[in-house]
Design a protein around this motif. Sequence first.
Motif, PDB file in Angstrom:
ATOM      1  N   MET A   1       0.846  -1.186   0.000  1.00 34.33           N
ATOM      2  CA  MET A   1       0.000   0.000   0.000  1.00 34.33           C
ATOM      3  C   MET A   1       0.894   1.252   0.000  1.00 34.33           C
ATOM      4  SD  MET A   1      -3.053   1.048   2.691  1.00 34.33           S
ATOM      5  CE  MET A   1      -3.405  -0.678   2.961  1.00 34.33           C
ATOM      6  N   GLN A   2       0.569   2.189  -0.863  1.00 35.85           N
ATOM      7  CA  GLN A   2       1.372   3.406  -0.985  1.00 35.85           C
ATOM      8  C   GLN A   2       1.121   4.349   0.184  1.00 35.85           C
ATOM      9  OE1 GLN A   2       0.465   6.014  -4.287  1.00 35.85           O
ATOM     10  NE2 GLN A   2       2.587   6.713  -4.385  1.00 35.85           N
ATOM     11  N   GLN A   3       2.203   4.944   0.671  1.00 37.01           N
ATOM     12  CA  GLN A   3       2.065   5.959   1.707  1.00 37.01           C
ATOM     13  C   GLN A   3       1.465   7.206   1.097  1.00 37.01           C
ATOM     14  OE1 GLN A   3       6.280   5.779   2.974  1.00 37.01           O
ATOM     15  NE2 GLN A   3       5.419   5.445   5.007  1.00 37.01           N
ATOM     16  N   ASN A   4       0.599   7.860   1.851  1.00 40.32           N
ATOM     17  CA  ASN A   4       0.031   9.099   1.363  1.00 40.32           C
ATOM     18  C   ASN A   4       0.170  10.176   2.421  1.00 40.32           C
ATOM     19  OD1 ASN A   4      -2.118   7.728   2.871  1.00 40.32           O
ATOM     20  ND2 ASN A   4      -3.473   9.322   2.115  1.00 40.32           N
ATOM     21  N   ALA A   5       0.276  11.408   1.937  1.00 36.74           N
ATOM     22  CA  ALA A   5       0.407  12.563   2.826  1.00 36.74           C
ATOM     23  C   ALA A   5      -0.626  13.605   2.416  1.00 36.74           C
ATOM     24  CB  ALA A   5       1.814  13.154   2.732  1.00 36.74           C
ATOM     25  N   ALA A  57     -13.616  13.656   1.399  1.00 37.50           N
ATOM     26  CA  ALA A  57     -12.773  13.990   0.250  1.00 37.50           C
ATOM     27  C   ALA A  57     -11.438  13.251   0.201  1.00 37.50           C
ATOM     28  CB  ALA A  57     -12.509  15.499   0.239  1.00 37.50           C
ATOM     29  N   HIS A  58     -11.059  12.588   1.289  1.00 34.73           N
ATOM     30  CA  HIS A  58      -9.720  11.991   1.354  1.00 34.73           C
ATOM     31  C   HIS A  58      -9.775  10.548   1.835  1.00 34.73           C
ATOM     32  CE1 HIS A  58      -8.034  15.992   0.768  1.00 34.73           C
ATOM     33  NE2 HIS A  58      -8.905  16.422   1.661  1.00 34.73           N
ATOM     34  N   GLN A  63      -1.175   4.145   6.492  1.00 33.14           N
ATOM     35  CA  GLN A  63      -0.003   4.704   5.817  1.00 33.14           C
ATOM     36  C   GLN A  63      -0.089   6.226   5.657  1.00 33.14           C
ATOM     37  OE1 GLN A  63       2.689   2.815   4.932  1.00 33.14           O
ATOM     38  NE2 GLN A  63       1.607   1.185   5.987  1.00 33.14           N
ATOM     39  N   THR A  64      -1.146   6.837   6.176  1.00 32.57           N
ATOM     40  CA  THR A  64      -1.382   8.264   5.976  1.00 32.57           C
ATOM     41  C   THR A  64      -0.550   9.116   6.927  1.00 32.57           C
ATOM     42  OG1 THR A  64      -3.647   7.848   5.235  1.00 32.57           O
ATOM     43  CG2 THR A  64      -3.158  10.078   5.990  1.00 32.57           C
ATOM     44  N   VAL A  65       0.020  10.181   6.363  1.00 30.75           N
ATOM     45  CA  VAL A  65       0.720  11.205   7.135  1.00 30.75           C
ATOM     46  C   VAL A  65      -0.082  12.495   6.983  1.00 30.75           C
ATOM     47  CG1 VAL A  65       2.816  12.602   7.318  1.00 30.75           C
ATOM     48  CG2 VAL A  65       2.980  10.154   6.809  1.00 30.75           C
ATOM     49  N   THR A  86      -6.209   4.301  12.426  1.00 28.40           N
ATOM     50  CA  THR A  86      -5.039   4.910  13.047  1.00 28.40           C
ATOM     51  C   THR A  86      -4.050   5.257  11.944  1.00 28.40           C
ATOM     52  OG1 THR A  86      -5.360   3.646  15.069  1.00 28.40           O
ATOM     53  CG2 THR A  86      -3.167   4.558  14.710  1.00 28.40           C
ATOM     54  N   VAL A  87      -3.778   6.549  11.779  1.00 26.28           N
ATOM     55  CA  VAL A  87      -2.845   6.991  10.745  1.00 26.28           C
ATOM     56  C   VAL A  87      -1.415   6.882  11.260  1.00 26.28           C
ATOM     57  CG1 VAL A  87      -4.545   8.500   9.630  1.00 26.28           C
ATOM     58  CG2 VAL A  87      -3.029   9.437  11.401  1.00 26.28           C
ATOM     59  N   ALA A  88      -0.463   6.932  10.338  1.00 30.16           N
ATOM     60  CA  ALA A  88       0.945   6.764  10.689  1.00 30.16           C
ATOM     61  C   ALA A  88       1.490   7.941  11.484  1.00 30.16           C
ATOM     62  CB  ALA A  88       1.775   6.558   9.424  1.00 30.16           C
ATOM     63  N   GLN A  89       1.255   9.157  10.998  1.00 26.83           N
ATOM     64  CA  GLN A  89       1.849  10.339  11.618  1.00 26.83           C
ATOM     65  C   GLN A  89       0.918  11.536  11.498  1.00 26.83           C
ATOM     66  OE1 GLN A  89       5.612  10.749   9.382  1.00 26.83           O
ATOM     67  NE2 GLN A  89       6.618  10.907  11.369  1.00 26.83           N
ATOM     68  N   ALA A  90       1.062  12.441  12.450  1.00 24.11           N
ATOM     69  CA  ALA A  90       0.448  13.757  12.354  1.00 24.11           C
ATOM     70  C   ALA A  90       1.484  14.762  12.862  1.00 24.11           C
ATOM     71  CB  ALA A  90      -0.829  13.846  13.174  1.00 24.11           C
ATOM     72  N   ILE A  91       1.667  15.828  12.097  1.00 27.38           N
ATOM     73  CA  ILE A  91       2.597  16.882  12.482  1.00 27.38           C
ATOM     74  C   ILE A  91       1.819  18.186  12.509  1.00 27.38           C
ATOM     75  CG2 ILE A  91       4.747  18.075  11.972  1.00 27.38           C
ATOM     76  CD1 ILE A  91       5.644  15.565  10.439  1.00 27.38           C
TER      77      ILE A  91
END
Length: 178
Positions: A1-5, A57-58, A63-65, A86-91
Amino acid sequence: MQQNAIIFHGTGGSPEILWFPWLGTRLRERGYAVDIPHYPGMNAEPVATLLPKVLAAHRFDEQTVLVGHSGGAAFLLALLENLDVTVAQAILVAGYATRPNDSDEPVLQETYDWAAIRAHVRDIYFVNATHDPYGCDAAQGRAMFERLGGTQIIRDDGHFGDYDQPYDTFPLLDRLIG
């Protein structure tokens, strides 16, 4: 699965300003699918009406950042609270959870389910400045960090980009993501 940001601009912002295009390019070069959406209603319309639009919309997965700046970072709190994954990261860059100044802040909720927010993100960062002209400062970052854990990073970089603060690149974010 591709990571997405997904990179969220702040109040009155757009995808073409500040470090957003630069970070998008850097992440695409690393194989991420990147979305930098334009939400003119960010911190102008109530979070209760903006949130369903963003959720629809998303695509959000493990794998989501998520990256948000200012009002976009504050919006990430409501978004994380309402995800069903649960997403991978949030900044959260220049983020806040309470009114940072005397402006209206429709992006904020009255209360937050901090446990739900924490459960929906594996790795969370708070990047704030010692002195932010809008009050989105290290104290705001500390208040979120104390409720959610993660990592707090304090720099002396103002608002990390503004009409009078060019901020075309942001190498720290490039290093944090991944």
